[in-house]
Design a protein around this motif. Structure first.
Motif, PDB file in Angstrom:
ATOM      1  N   GLY A 213      28.417  31.445  31.926  1.00  0.00           N
ATOM      2  CA  GLY A 213      28.759  30.034  31.982  1.00  0.00           C
ATOM      3  C   GLY A 213      28.216  29.224  30.820  1.00  0.00           C
ATOM      4  O   GLY A 213      28.273  27.994  30.838  1.00  0.00           O
ATOM      5  N   ILE A 214      27.702  29.883  29.791  1.00  0.00           N
ATOM      6  CA  ILE A 214      27.150  29.178  28.638  1.00  0.00           C
ATOM      7  C   ILE A 214      28.265  28.676  27.721  1.00  0.00           C
ATOM      8  O   ILE A 214      28.131  27.646  27.070  1.00  0.00           O
ATOM      9  N   ILE A 215      29.372  29.419  27.663  1.00  0.00           N
ATOM     10  CA  ILE A 215      30.554  28.968  26.928  1.00  0.00           C
ATOM     11  C   ILE A 215      31.733  28.910  27.891  1.00  0.00           C
ATOM     12  O   ILE A 215      31.724  29.548  28.945  1.00  0.00           O
ATOM     13  N   GLU A 216      32.751  28.139  27.525  1.00  0.00           N
ATOM     14  CA  GLU A 216      33.955  28.035  28.360  1.00  0.00           C
ATOM     15  C   GLU A 216      35.104  28.871  27.829  1.00  0.00           C
ATOM     16  O   GLU A 216      35.944  29.347  28.592  1.00  0.00           O
ATOM     17  N   ILE A 217      35.147  29.009  26.512  1.00  0.00           N
ATOM     18  CA  ILE A 217      36.256  29.698  25.857  1.00  0.00           C
ATOM     19  C   ILE A 217      35.689  30.736  24.906  1.00  0.00           C
ATOM     20  O   ILE A 217      34.695  30.480  24.215  1.00  0.00           O
ATOM     21  N   GLY A 218      36.309  31.908  24.878  1.00  0.00           N
ATOM     22  CA  GLY A 218      35.857  32.951  23.971  1.00  0.00           C
ATOM     23  C   GLY A 218      37.005  33.499  23.147  1.00  0.00           C
ATOM     24  O   GLY A 218      38.160  33.531  23.605  1.00  0.00           O
ATOM     25  N   LEU A 219      36.698  33.909  21.927  1.00  0.00           N
ATOM     26  CA  LEU A 219      37.681  34.601  21.096  1.00  0.00           C
ATOM     27  C   LEU A 219      37.130  35.989  20.832  1.00  0.00           C
ATOM     28  O   LEU A 219      36.096  36.137  20.193  1.00  0.00           O
ATOM     29  N   VAL A 220      37.818  37.015  21.361  1.00  0.00           N
ATOM     30  CA  VAL A 220      37.313  38.386  21.303  1.00  0.00           C
ATOM     31  C   VAL A 220      38.426  39.333  20.872  1.00  0.00           C
ATOM     32  O   VAL A 220      39.592  38.951  20.782  1.00  0.00           O
ATOM     33  N   ARG A 221      38.042  40.571  20.640  1.00  0.00           N
ATOM     34  CA  ARG A 221      39.016  41.629  20.379  1.00  0.00           C
ATOM     35  C   ARG A 221      39.398  42.291  21.700  1.00  0.00           C
ATOM     36  O   ARG A 221      38.553  42.491  22.582  1.00  0.00           O
ATOM     37  N   LEU A 222      40.674  42.617  21.851  1.00  0.00           N
ATOM     38  CA  LEU A 222      41.127  43.362  23.016  1.00  0.00           C
ATOM     39  C   LEU A 222      40.659  44.810  22.906  1.00  0.00           C
ATOM     40  O   LEU A 222      40.406  45.290  21.805  1.00  0.00           O
ATOM     41  N   PRO A 223      40.511  45.528  24.046  1.00  0.00           N
ATOM     42  CA  PRO A 223      40.934  45.168  25.406  1.00  0.00           C
ATOM     43  C   PRO A 223      39.874  44.363  26.151  1.00  0.00           C
ATOM     44  O   PRO A 223      38.704  44.353  25.770  1.00  0.00           O
ATOM     45  N   ILE A 224      40.331  43.695  27.231  1.00  0.00           N
ATOM     46  CA  ILE A 224      39.446  42.968  28.129  1.00  0.00           C
ATOM     47  C   ILE A 224      39.844  43.303  29.565  1.00  0.00           C
ATOM     48  O   ILE A 224      40.887  43.911  29.808  1.00  0.00           O
ATOM     49  N   ASN A 225      39.011  42.900  30.514  1.00  0.00           N
ATOM     50  CA  ASN A 225      39.312  43.081  31.931  1.00  0.00           C
ATOM     51  C   ASN A 225      40.202  41.921  32.372  1.00  0.00           C
ATOM     52  O   ASN A 225      39.723  40.809  32.606  1.00  0.00           O
ATOM     53  N   THR A 226      41.502  42.157  32.493  1.00  0.00           N
ATOM     54  CA  THR A 226      42.448  41.081  32.799  1.00  0.00           C
ATOM     55  C   THR A 226      42.344  40.579  34.232  1.00  0.00           C
ATOM     56  O   THR A 226      42.948  39.569  34.566  1.00  0.00           O
ATOM     57  N   SER A 227      41.568  41.265  35.068  1.00  0.00           N
ATOM     58  CA  SER A 227      41.359  40.762  36.429  1.00  0.00           C
ATOM     59  C   SER A 227      40.317  39.644  36.439  1.00  0.00           C
ATOM     60  O   SER A 227      40.241  38.866  37.397  1.00  0.00           O
ATOM     61  N   LEU A 228      39.519  39.552  35.374  1.00  0.00           N
ATOM     62  CA  LEU A 228      38.471  38.541  35.294  1.00  0.00           C
ATOM     63  C   LEU A 228      38.836  37.366  34.407  1.00  0.00           C
ATOM     64  O   LEU A 228      38.353  36.249  34.611  1.00  0.00           O
ATOM     65  N   TYR A 229      39.706  37.605  33.412  1.00  0.00           N
ATOM     66  CA  TYR A 229      39.938  36.584  32.401  1.00  0.00           C
ATOM     67  C   TYR A 229      41.416  36.247  32.243  1.00  0.00           C
ATOM     68  O   TYR A 229      42.278  37.125  32.284  1.00  0.00           O
ATOM     69  N   ASN A 230      41.690  34.952  32.061  1.00  0.00           N
ATOM     70  CA  ASN A 230      42.980  34.530  31.516  1.00  0.00           C
ATOM     71  C   ASN A 230      42.903  34.717  30.008  1.00  0.00           C
ATOM     72  O   ASN A 230      41.812  34.623  29.418  1.00  0.00           O
ATOM     73  N   TYR A 231      44.030  34.951  29.375  1.00  0.00           N
ATOM     74  CA  TYR A 231      43.963  35.196  27.937  1.00  0.00           C
ATOM     75  C   TYR A 231      45.257  34.810  27.241  1.00  0.00           C
ATOM     76  O   TYR A 231      46.330  34.717  27.844  1.00  0.00           O
ATOM     77  N   LEU A 232      45.127  34.573  25.969  1.00  0.00           N
ATOM     78  CA  LEU A 232      46.250  34.288  25.096  1.00  0.00           C
ATOM     79  C   LEU A 232      46.091  35.154  23.856  1.00  0.00           C
ATOM     80  O   LEU A 232      45.148  34.973  23.087  1.00  0.00           O
ATOM     81  N   THR A 233      46.979  36.117  23.695  1.00  0.00           N
ATOM     82  CA  THR A 233      46.848  37.044  22.569  1.00  0.00           C
ATOM     83  C   THR A 233      47.275  36.388  21.266  1.00  0.00           C
ATOM     84  O   THR A 233      48.192  35.567  21.227  1.00  0.00           O
ATOM     85  N   LEU A 234      46.608  36.769  20.209  1.00  0.00           N
ATOM     86  CA  LEU A 234      46.934  36.301  18.870  1.00  0.00           C
ATOM     87  C   LEU A 234      47.745  37.375  18.153  1.00  0.00           C
ATOM     88  O   LEU A 234      47.818  38.522  18.610  1.00  0.00           O
ATOM     89  N   PRO A 235      48.382  37.040  17.035  1.00  0.00           N
ATOM     90  CA  PRO A 235      49.175  38.039  16.311  1.00  0.00           C
ATOM     91  C   PRO A 235      48.351  39.274  15.943  1.00  0.00           C
ATOM     92  O   PRO A 235      47.171  39.164  15.601  1.00  0.00           O
ATOM     93  N   GLN A 236      48.970  40.431  16.031  1.00  0.00           N
ATOM     94  CA  GLN A 236      48.292  41.669  15.669  1.00  0.00           C
ATOM     95  C   GLN A 236      47.936  41.660  14.178  1.00  0.00           C
ATOM     96  O   GLN A 236      48.594  40.995  13.371  1.00  0.00           O
ATOM     97  N   GLU A 237      46.875  42.380  13.848  1.00  0.00           N
ATOM     98  CA  GLU A 237      46.518  42.509  12.441  1.00  0.00           C
ATOM     99  C   GLU A 237      46.162  43.964  12.129  1.00  0.00           C
ATOM    100  O   GLU A 237      45.728  44.720  12.998  1.00  0.00           O
TER     101      GLU A 237
END
Length: 293
Positions: free
Chosen positions: A139-163
Motif C-alpha cells: 500500500g505504499i504506492i498505488e500504481i506500478g510499472l513493471v515487466r510482465l508476467p504478473i499475477n492477473t488475479s491480484l492486479y488490474n493492468y494495462l499492457t504497453l507496446p512490446q519491445e
C-alpha cells in the motif's frame, strides 16, 4: 504503541543516535529515550542495542522499522486523500516504476498530466519489478510499472507496446554480425551481462542452440549492465528502451535475432483497492494515451 512513538523510533533508526534524533525532532534526549523504553516494554522485546557512540537495531527493531515506515506512509496517504476529497483534484500520487521506464516513459507522461492537474504532487519509487510489487502490495504506492508476467488475479493492468531485447556492447568489443542485428549463436565466446529477470530464458535459448553461455554478471539494475558494457566487460542483453539510460554513449546496439526476444511492460494496480482521485485520473489519461499509440 502510538503514531508518535513510531515516528520517534524511526527518527532514532535513521539518525543512528538518540542525541541526533532528539535534535531532529526538536525535543530533549530524556523524553525521547523514555518513549523508546516504554515502547520496548509494551512490545516485550528489545528494539535497539545501545552503545556509547551509536545504536544498532535488533532483529525485532528492523522488523518494526519496516512496518513503521509502511504505517506512516499509509497515514500520510490517507490524509492526502481526505484533503483531496475536500479540496478537489489535489494530493500526492505514489508511483513505482522499473528503472528504464521511470527515466523515459514516466517523465514525459507526468509532464502532460501535471499541466492538467498542477495541484497533484508525486512520490516516485524506482526498483526492479519484484520491488515494485512489494511496494504495491504494502500500500505504499498505488500504481506500478513493471515487466510482465504478473499475477492477473491480484492486479488490474494495462499492457504497453512490446519491445525488443537488444545487445549492447562497445564497438570494439565485438566485430561479427550485421551492424543492426546479431543472432544469439554469434556471441557464444563473449561474456554476457544479463538482467536477473531474463536470466533463465536467455540461458535456455543458448542451450537450445547448443552452447553454454558465459554469464559474467547478472543484476537487478540495467544501468549497471550498460556501464559494464561501456567498459568493455561484456555484452549486455537489455530491453530496447533501456539504452536511453546512457545517452550519447559510444555503444554498439544490435537487435537480437534467432531467436527474437520480446519483453512487455504494464501499468498495474491492485484489484481490491479503492484508488485515490489522483490515481484514477492518472490511469484514465494513461489509457487514453495508450489507445492513441
Amino acid at each position: 504503541m502510538d503514531i508518535r512513538q513510531l515516528k520517534y523510533f524511526l527518527a532514532i533508526a535513521e539518525a543512528g543516535q538518540i542525541t541526533k534524533a532528539a535534535t531532529r525532532l526538536h525535543i530533549t534526549q530524556p523524553p525521547l529515550s523514555q518513549q523508546i523504553i516504554l515502547l520496548e516494554k509494551e512490545l516485550g522485546v528489545q528494539l535497539i542495542e545501545r552503545t556509547k557512540k551509536h545504536i544498532n537495531l535488533t532483529e525485532s527493531g528492523r522488523i518494526l522499522q519496516n512496518r513503521a515506515e509502511q504505517i506512516i506512509e499509509l497515514i500520510n496517504t490517507t490524509i492526502d486523500e481526505i484533503h483531496e476529497a475536500a479540496n478537489g483534484i489535489s494530493g500526492k500520487l505514489t508511483i513505482g516504476t522499473i528503472t528504464s521506464s521511470g527515466r523515459t516513459l514516466i517523465p514525459e507522461f507526468v509532464q502532460k498530466f501535471h499541466q492538467i492537474y498542477p495541484k497533484i504532487s508525486f512520490d516516485l519509487r524506482l526498483g526492479d519489478s519484484r520491488r515494485i510489487l512489494e511496494l504495491l502490495n504494502a500500500g505504499i504506492i498505488e500504481i506500478g510499472l513493471v515487466r510482465l508476467p504478473i499475477n492477473t488475479s491480484l492486479y488490474n493492468y494495462l499492457t504497453l507496446p512490446q519491445e525488443n531485447m537488444v545487445m549492447v556492447s562497445r564497438a570494439d568489443a565485438i566485430t561479427i554480425g550485421d551492424k543492426e542485428i546479431l543472432s544469439l549463436d554469434k556471441i557464444q565466446n563473449h561474456p554476457l551481462l544479463i538482467h536477473r529477470r531474463y536470466e533463465t530464458i536467455i540461458i535456455d535459448y543458448c542451450r537450445q542452440i547448443g552452447f553454454e553461455p558465459n554469464v559474467l554478471c547478472t543484476s537487478d539494475d540495467n544501468t549497471s549492465l550498460l556501464i559494464w558494457a561501456k567498459l568493455g566487460l561484456g555484452i549486455a542483453i537489455v530491453p530496447e528502451t533501456t539504452i536511453n539510460l546512457l545517452q550519447d554513449s559510444p555503444l554498439l546496439i544490435q537487435k537480437l535475432t534467432s531467436p527474437e526476444l520480446i519483453t512487455t511492460a504494464a501499468i498495474i494496480w491492485l484489484k481490491k483497492h479503492t484508488l485515490s482521485t489522483a490515481a484514477s485520473h492518472f490511469l484514465e489519461m494513461f489509457k487514453k494515451a495508450h489507445t492513441e499509440l
